[in-house]
Scaffold this motif. Structure first.
Motif, PDB file in Angstrom:
ATOM      1  N   ALA A  98       0.818  -1.218   0.000  1.00 11.40           N
ATOM      2  CA  ALA A  98       0.000   0.000   0.000  1.00 11.40           C
ATOM      3  C   ALA A  98       0.844   1.257   0.000  1.00 11.40           C
ATOM      4  O   ALA A  98       0.415   2.309  -0.493  1.00 11.40           O
ATOM      5  N   THR A  99       2.045   1.177   0.541  1.00  9.75           N
ATOM      6  CA  THR A  99       2.921   2.337   0.604  1.00  9.75           C
ATOM      7  C   THR A  99       4.360   1.907   0.338  1.00  9.75           C
ATOM      8  O   THR A  99       4.686   0.722   0.353  1.00  9.75           O
ATOM      9  N   GLY A 100       5.209   2.904   0.096  1.00  5.97           N
ATOM     10  CA  GLY A 100       6.632   2.642  -0.085  1.00  5.97           C
ATOM     11  C   GLY A 100       7.007   2.367  -1.528  1.00  5.97           C
ATOM     12  O   GLY A 100       6.169   1.995  -2.351  1.00  5.97           O
ATOM     13  N   GLY A 101       8.275   2.563  -1.824  1.00  5.82           N
ATOM     14  CA  GLY A 101       8.765   2.331  -3.172  1.00  5.82           C
ATOM     15  C   GLY A 101       8.605   0.881  -3.604  1.00  5.82           C
ATOM     16  O   GLY A 101       8.922  -0.032  -2.846  1.00  5.82           O
ATOM     17  N   VAL A 102       8.102   0.675  -4.814  1.00  8.81           N
ATOM     18  CA  VAL A 102       7.913  -0.673  -5.349  1.00  8.81           C
ATOM     19  C   VAL A 102       7.924  -0.615  -6.873  1.00  8.81           C
ATOM     20  O   VAL A 102       7.475   0.374  -7.474  1.00  8.81           O
ATOM     21  N   ILE A 103       8.453  -1.652  -7.471  1.00  7.03           N
ATOM     22  CA  ILE A 103       8.455  -1.782  -8.933  1.00  7.03           C
ATOM     23  C   ILE A 103       7.412  -2.805  -9.337  1.00  7.03           C
ATOM     24  O   ILE A 103       7.382  -3.913  -8.789  1.00  7.03           O
ATOM     25  N   LEU A 104       6.537  -2.443 -10.272  1.00  8.40           N
ATOM     26  CA  LEU A 104       5.601  -3.393 -10.865  1.00  8.40           C
ATOM     27  C   LEU A 104       6.165  -3.765 -12.231  1.00  8.40           C
ATOM     28  O   LEU A 104       6.175  -2.948 -13.150  1.00  8.40           O
ATOM     29  N   ALA A 105       6.672  -4.981 -12.362  1.00  7.35           N
ATOM     30  CA  ALA A 105       7.317  -5.439 -13.594  1.00  7.35           C
ATOM     31  C   ALA A 105       6.376  -6.367 -14.344  1.00  7.35           C
ATOM     32  O   ALA A 105       6.024  -7.435 -13.836  1.00  7.35           O
ATOM     33  N   SER A 106       5.980  -5.955 -15.544  1.00  3.72           N
ATOM     34  CA  SER A 106       4.929  -6.672 -16.275  1.00  3.72           C
ATOM     35  C   SER A 106       5.373  -7.108 -17.668  1.00  3.72           C
ATOM     36  O   SER A 106       6.278  -6.514 -18.270  1.00  3.72           O
ATOM     37  N   ASN A 107       4.699  -8.141 -18.179  1.00  6.25           N
ATOM     38  CA  ASN A 107       4.808  -8.435 -19.605  1.00  6.25           C
ATOM     39  C   ASN A 107       4.103  -7.319 -20.369  1.00  6.25           C
ATOM     40  O   ASN A 107       3.376  -6.511 -19.776  1.00  6.25           O
TER      41      ASN A 107
END
Length: 223
Positions: free
Chosen positions: A32-41
């Motif tokens: 819900a919070t904080g730095g995150v990478i969403l890596a998708s096709n």
């Protein structure tokens, strides 16, 4: 966060979900919070809209600078729309585009934001999953943030190349468990760490998307 973004995010995602009724799995894996990478096709131009529609927090993607620089009313509307969706402009023809992309992404992550990325580099035109480029791992290792793998299915039929309007077709968005590489490659050469982390990310995406592996890099078409 802009007022325009907040307004659109209250209206557009519920309306879009009501029309397309996407099947969403694993959304609880997105912090819900904080730095995150969403890596998708990457199957369609619409992917960068589909993911933000189902994720409850703002997700920033890079978009062609042309979408932000058009003239007249149409240009201003285009700029406002892409900015409201959290898109960030990048000149893909700039020789420094790759470095600039990493700098922009790092800024989003360092500020605690969510950044969406397609490790393949460009859209798959034959439905296969191509080898990942190591920029995604460079970001994850450098920023010390988790990577949430994302598998999209059906978006290639949502808005095929040349189609002016999206179609109502079944689509699925699956989010996998976060991959945390912090401390995983201590003592390992940076280049090898980037490659191994990227391969782990792509394997997780493949498991979610069910795509055939191409085994090679995907290149942007010439012209």
């Amino acid at each position: 966060m802009s007022v325009l973004y907040e307004t659109l995010h209250r209206v557009v995602p519920p309306a879009a979900r009501a029309v397309w009724r996407p099947r969403v799995r694993g959304l609880e894996h997105v912090p819900a919070t904080g730095g995150v990478i969403l890596a998708s096709n990457h199957l369609s131009f619409a992917d960068s809209v589909v993911i933000p529609i189902v994720v409850p927090r703002r997700v920033s993607f890079l978009a062609k600078s042309e979408y932000f620089t058009g003239a007249g009313v149409k240009g201003r509307v285009s700029k406002a729309w892409f900015e409201a969706l959290g898109m960030l402009p990048i000149d893909r023809d700039d020789p420094r585009a790759a470095l600039t992309s990493l700098e922009i992404a790092r800024g989003v992550l360092d500020s605690g934001g969510a950044f969406g990325i397609y490790p393949e580099g460009t859209r798959s035109r034959d439905g296969r999953l191509y080898r990942g480029r190591t920029g995604v791992a460079e970001l994850a290792l450098g920023a010390g943030v988790p990577v949430v793998p994302v598998g999209l299915r059906g978006t290639e039929e949502l808005q095929p190349v040349g189609a002016r309007l999206p179609r109502v077709v079944p689509i699925e968005i699956a989010f996998g468990e976060p991959l945390d590489f912090r401390g995983a490659f201590d003592g390992v050469a940076r280049g090898r760490a980037r490659r191994e982390a990227t391969d782990a990310i792509m394997a997780a995406i493949a498991a979610l998307s069910g795509q055939e592996l191409a085994g090679v890099y995907n290149e942007r078409p010439v012209g």
